[in-house]
Motif scaffolding. Structure first.
Motif, PDB file in Angstrom:
ATOM      1  N   ARG A  61       0.842  -1.188   0.000  1.00 26.19           N
ATOM      2  CA  ARG A  61       0.000   0.000   0.000  1.00 26.19           C
ATOM      3  C   ARG A  61       0.883   1.246   0.000  1.00 26.19           C
ATOM      4  O   ARG A  61       1.921   1.277   0.655  1.00 26.19           O
ATOM      5  N   LEU A  62       0.437   2.246  -0.744  1.00 23.67           N
ATOM      6  CA  LEU A  62       1.185   3.494  -0.892  1.00 23.67           C
ATOM      7  C   LEU A  62       0.343   4.645  -0.380  1.00 23.67           C
ATOM      8  O   LEU A  62      -0.777   4.869  -0.857  1.00 23.67           O
ATOM      9  N   GLU A  63       0.882   5.381   0.596  1.00 22.45           N
ATOM     10  CA  GLU A  63       0.181   6.557   1.108  1.00 22.45           C
ATOM     11  C   GLU A  63       0.722   7.812   0.447  1.00 22.45           C
ATOM     12  O   GLU A  63       1.928   8.057   0.448  1.00 22.45           O
ATOM     13  N   HIS A  64      -0.192   8.587  -0.124  1.00 20.72           N
ATOM     14  CA  HIS A  64       0.158   9.878  -0.710  1.00 20.72           C
ATOM     15  C   HIS A  64      -0.179  10.985   0.287  1.00 20.72           C
ATOM     16  O   HIS A  64      -1.259  11.008   0.870  1.00 20.72           O
ATOM     17  N   ILE A  65       0.771  11.921   0.471  1.00 13.93           N
ATOM     18  CA  ILE A  65       0.576  13.080   1.332  1.00 13.93           C
ATOM     19  C   ILE A  65       1.113  14.290   0.574  1.00 13.93           C
ATOM     20  O   ILE A  65       2.235  14.252   0.039  1.00 13.93           O
ATOM     21  N   ASP A  66       0.339  15.371   0.486  1.00 11.99           N
ATOM     22  CA  ASP A  66       0.874  16.592  -0.122  1.00 11.99           C
ATOM     23  C   ASP A  66       0.604  17.793   0.762  1.00 11.99           C
ATOM     24  O   ASP A  66      -0.199  17.729   1.695  1.00 11.99           O
ATOM     25  N   ASN A  67       1.300  18.892   0.483  1.00  8.29           N
ATOM     26  CA  ASN A  67       1.209  20.040   1.385  1.00  8.29           C
ATOM     27  C   ASN A  67       0.006  20.941   1.095  1.00  8.29           C
ATOM     28  O   ASN A  67      -0.100  22.025   1.666  1.00  8.29           O
ATOM     29  N   ALA A  68      -0.887  20.475   0.215  1.00 10.98           N
ATOM     30  CA  ALA A  68      -2.155  21.176   0.019  1.00 10.98           C
ATOM     31  C   ALA A  68      -3.270  20.479   0.794  1.00 10.98           C
ATOM     32  O   ALA A  68      -4.446  20.795   0.632  1.00 10.98           O
ATOM     33  N   GLY A  69      -2.899  19.505   1.620  1.00 10.29           N
ATOM     34  CA  GLY A  69      -3.876  18.799   2.439  1.00 10.29           C
ATOM     35  C   GLY A  69      -4.347  17.483   1.867  1.00 10.29           C
ATOM     36  O   GLY A  69      -5.190  16.816   2.467  1.00 10.29           O
ATOM     37  N   GLY A  70      -3.814  17.081   0.735  1.00  5.97           N
ATOM     38  CA  GLY A  70      -4.206  15.818   0.132  1.00  5.97           C
ATOM     39  C   GLY A  70      -3.598  14.633   0.856  1.00  5.97           C
ATOM     40  O   GLY A  70      -2.431  14.675   1.259  1.00  5.97           O
ATOM     41  N   ARG A  71      -4.385  13.586   1.012  1.00  4.16           N
ATOM     42  CA  ARG A  71      -3.890  12.346   1.631  1.00  4.16           C
ATOM     43  C   ARG A  71      -4.780  11.203   1.166  1.00  4.16           C
ATOM     44  O   ARG A  71      -5.996  11.310   1.208  1.00  4.16           O
ATOM     45  N   ASP A  72      -4.161  10.109   0.728  1.00  2.00           N
ATOM     46  CA  ASP A  72      -4.942   8.957   0.286  1.00  2.00           C
ATOM     47  C   ASP A  72      -4.043   7.731   0.295  1.00  2.00           C
ATOM     48  O   ASP A  72      -2.812   7.856   0.368  1.00  2.00           O
ATOM     49  N   ILE A  73      -4.656   6.563   0.235  1.00  2.00           N
ATOM     50  CA  ILE A  73      -3.913   5.305   0.195  1.00  2.00           C
ATOM     51  C   ILE A  73      -4.261   4.573  -1.092  1.00  2.00           C
ATOM     52  O   ILE A  73      -5.436   4.366  -1.402  1.00  2.00           O
ATOM     53  N   LEU A  74      -3.227   4.203  -1.835  1.00  2.00           N
ATOM     54  CA  LEU A  74      -3.391   3.459  -3.079  1.00  2.00           C
ATOM     55  C   LEU A  74      -2.980   2.006  -2.855  1.00  2.00           C
ATOM     56  O   LEU A  74      -2.027   1.724  -2.121  1.00  2.00           O
TER      57      LEU A  74
END
Length: 291
Positions: free
Chosen positions: A77-90
């Motif tokens: 599983r890959l967690e995405h985090i960005d500094n615009a508040g985005g977060r999700d798990i692929l």
């Protein structure tokens, strides 16, 4: 229709190789270069592709500028985090698209104790689009349209393929398809004849192109194409599976034909622009950390 079909270019495998892997320091585990960056001119508009196995802490907060990324999750599983508040798990079979544009700052992490296994492609932006806004799009496997045929299926993440349109909304259009075949099945993949294209074998044993080049898992190939042809004409690329559960990814796009400087996390047209990118990052112009 039949006359047009006869005129379609039949693609060959132009070059092929197998990915070589090396162990790297923990929390990264293993890396291989599917497309080595020093050959970017051969792969245009694609810059590089890395295959990585890694745990949490390998790709924490970092910046990008001047290109796009396309990340396919093979396992874990890959967690995405960005500094615009985005977060999700692929999860396996999912794809993330990012337009880094002028100032991306994000992290890509394994989840918990998972070993994330990913393919990340760097796709160039032409000079006039390198200042575009940063954006992200997650394409979940089940949301990509799938076309079934005798002996297999094609799943379309990006571009117009097999009569369907993939959901990916890239700044620079390109195609990405996942083709699955059973033993003995054949499939003719159609691409614009002017697209530069490459493939990566995820599993199985297959013969590719009119020259019937055989490749198995971890095999990579670039395809012949008609760079000066008609962008509205299609070409044909033949695939035959020699084993069950054969699966391949095929990427294609129009060459941009600009000199680039890939350096660290940035891809610009000159070294001065690379220096500007580092200066802007250190001066806080990419925004706060992605945490």
């Amino acid at each position: 229709m039949s006359n047009e079909q006869q005129d379609n270019i039949k693609r060959l495998v132009k070059d092929h190789w197998y990915v070589k892997y090396e162990e790297v320091g923990f929390p990264s585990i293993q890396k291989g270069w599917v497309l080595p960056v020093e050959r970017w001119a051969d792969f245009d508009p694609f810059i590089l592709m890395a295959e990585d196995w890694f745990k949490r802490g390998t790709f924490s907060d970092h910046p990008h500028r001047g290109f796009q990324t396309v990340t396919y999750v093979i396992d874990g599983r890959l967690e995405h985090i960005d500094n615009a508040g985005g977060r999700d798990i692929l999860e396996p079979g999912d794809v993330q698209y990012m337009n880094a544009g002028w100032a991306a700052r994000h992290g890509e992490e394994g989840v918990g104790d998972d070993i994330a296994h990913t393919l990340q492609l760097w796709l160039n932006l032409p000079k006039h689009l390198k200042k575009t806004d940063t954006s992200y799009q997650n394409i979940y496997s089940e949301d990509a349209p799938t076309v079934d045929f005798a002996g297999g299926s094609v799943k379309v993440f990006s571009g117009d393929i097999a009569g369907v349109k993939g959901p990916m909304e890239s700044v620079v259009p390109f195609t990405l398809s996942e083709i699955s075949l059973n033993e003995g099945a054949t499939y003719t993949h159609k691409l614009p004849e002017t697209h530069n294209a490459f493939l990566y074998v995820l599993s199985g044993d297959m013969d590719f192109g009119e020259n019937e080049v055989n490749l198995t898992k971890h095999g990579v190939a670039t395809l012949s194409f008609n760079e000066s042809g008609n962008k509205d004409m299609m070409s044909e690329f033949r695939i035959k599976a020699n084993s069950r559960r054969s699966k391949v990814l095929i990427y294609s796009g129009t060459p941009i034909k600009e000199e680039i400087v890939p350096y660290g996390p940035f891809v610009m047209n000159t070294m001065d622009e690379i220096k500007d990118a580092y200066r802007d990052f250190h001066n806080g112009k990419f925004g706060p950390p992605a945490v």
